[in-house]
Motif scaffolding. Structure first.
Motif, PDB file in Angstrom:
ATOM      1  N   THR A   1      34.357   4.615 -16.366  1.00  0.00           N
ATOM      2  CA  THR A   1      34.757   3.650 -15.342  1.00  0.00           C
ATOM      3  C   THR A   1      35.668   4.275 -14.290  1.00  0.00           C
ATOM      4  O   THR A   1      36.053   3.614 -13.328  1.00  0.00           O
ATOM      5  CB  THR A   1      35.495   2.455 -15.983  1.00  0.00           C
ATOM      6  OG1 THR A   1      36.628   2.935 -16.722  1.00  0.00           O
ATOM      7  CG2 THR A   1      34.579   1.685 -16.919  1.00  0.00           C
TER       8      THR A   1
ATOM      9  N   GLY B   1      36.620  -0.218 -10.945  1.00  0.00           N
ATOM     10  CA  GLY B   1      36.965  -0.071 -12.353  1.00  0.00           C
ATOM     11  C   GLY B   1      35.979  -0.678 -13.317  1.00  0.00           C
ATOM     12  O   GLY B   1      36.375  -1.223 -14.357  1.00  0.00           O
ATOM     13  N   SER B   2      34.687  -0.583 -12.999  1.00  0.00           N
ATOM     14  CA  SER B   2      33.670  -1.069 -13.937  1.00  0.00           C
ATOM     15  C   SER B   2      32.423  -0.216 -13.829  1.00  0.00           C
ATOM     16  O   SER B   2      32.202   0.475 -12.831  1.00  0.00           O
ATOM     17  CB  SER B   2      33.327  -2.543 -13.681  1.00  0.00           C
ATOM     18  OG  SER B   2      32.709  -2.710 -12.424  1.00  0.00           O
TER      19      SER B   2
ATOM     20  N   TYR C   1      34.689  -2.168 -18.552  1.00  0.00           N
ATOM     21  CA  TYR C   1      35.770  -2.485 -17.622  1.00  0.00           C
ATOM     22  C   TYR C   1      36.992  -1.632 -17.957  1.00  0.00           C
ATOM     23  O   TYR C   1      37.463  -1.640 -19.096  1.00  0.00           O
ATOM     24  CB  TYR C   1      36.178  -3.962 -17.712  1.00  0.00           C
ATOM     25  CG  TYR C   1      35.029  -4.933 -17.672  1.00  0.00           C
ATOM     26  CD1 TYR C   1      34.665  -5.572 -16.498  1.00  0.00           C
ATOM     27  CD2 TYR C   1      34.309  -5.230 -18.837  1.00  0.00           C
ATOM     28  CE1 TYR C   1      33.613  -6.479 -16.468  1.00  0.00           C
ATOM     29  CE2 TYR C   1      33.261  -6.127 -18.819  1.00  0.00           C
ATOM     30  CZ  TYR C   1      32.913  -6.753 -17.632  1.00  0.00           C
ATOM     31  OH  TYR C   1      31.872  -7.643 -17.623  1.00  0.00           O
TER      32      TYR C   1
ATOM     33  N   GLY D   1      40.196  -3.564 -14.416  1.00  0.00           N
ATOM     34  CA  GLY D   1      38.932  -3.357 -13.710  1.00  0.00           C
ATOM     35  C   GLY D   1      38.147  -4.647 -13.596  1.00  0.00           C
ATOM     36  O   GLY D   1      38.361  -5.607 -14.344  1.00  0.00           O
TER      37      GLY D   1
END
Length: 225
Positions: free
Chosen positions: A70, A76-77, A102, A106
């Protein structure tokens, strides 16, 4: 019955019929493995010769039990989608799935699936999730923990966010289409090629054109890998 009455009845039946088939087509045989090499273009994919089908057409070594990276995503994923493009045997079966990782804090940003309803299960961690209805825009949101399930209706804008600062989260999603599609709202509005006129967007968002120009100059990346 007058000619105009016949026309109204015919129009009504056409509308009802169109609603009845407004989803992935139902299979009329055991399977229709996608022939990705066929030059014929149809809604979906042409069927491969059944005599040439093997178990590998229904299989992919996706290693969905392994964590995804990530760190390369600004949001953030990391979404790992398994659809008909990865498993040809999904053609006409109306289903696909995704693993979503995640990072701490995220998110899978607001997006829609134009062809699918989504049902999401949290495997690890905590997620704040929600969707917004069509006008008037009401938010339905919930905090989910490990083992919890949430449904996002077809075509509606939805999101998932990991609110925990020091722990990642993982979810698995099933989608009611072999190829659900995804429209990430910010990417589509500010990152389209060619760009939407800043006059149009400034009016729509009620901000100065300079704000729109700044947003359009950002790098709007895709978190689907």
């Amino acid at each position: 019955m007058t000619a105009s009455s016949y026309f109204l009845v015919a129009a009504f039946l056409a509308l009802v019929t169109s609603q009845a088939i407004a989803s992935d087509p139902s299979p009329l045989q055991d399977f229709c493995v996608a022939d990705m090499h066929s030059p014929v273009k149809v809604n979906g994919f042409v069927c491969k010769d059944p005599l040439a089908v093997s178990a590998d057409d229904f299989f992919k070594a996706a290693n969905l039990d392994k964590p995804r990276d990530t760190m390369k995503s600004k949001v953030g994923s990391n979404v790992t989608l398994i659809n008909v493009m990865q498993i040809a045997g999904l053609n006409t079966l109306g289903i696909s799935l995704a693993r979503i990782d995640y990072a701490p804090m995220g998110e899978n940003p607001p997006h829609t699936h134009p062809r699918a309803t989504e049902i999401l299960t949290v495997l690890e961690g905590t997620l704040y999730v929600g969707f917004v209805t069509s006008n008037p825009n009401k938010l339905f949101a919930k905090v989910l923990n490990k083992g919890d399930v949430f449904v996002f209706p077809k075509g509606l804008i939805h999101f998932q966010f990991n609110p925990i600062h020091d722990k990642p989260a993982v979810a698995i999603a099933a989608l009611s289409s072999q190829n659900p599609g995804v429209i990430t709202i910010a990417n589509a509005v500010f990152g389209s090629k060619p760009p939407i006129s800043d006059d149009v967007l400034a009016k729509a968002f009620q901000v100065q054109k300079g704000t729109i120009d700044w947003l359009q100059a950002q790098f709007w990346e895709n978190n689907h890998y």
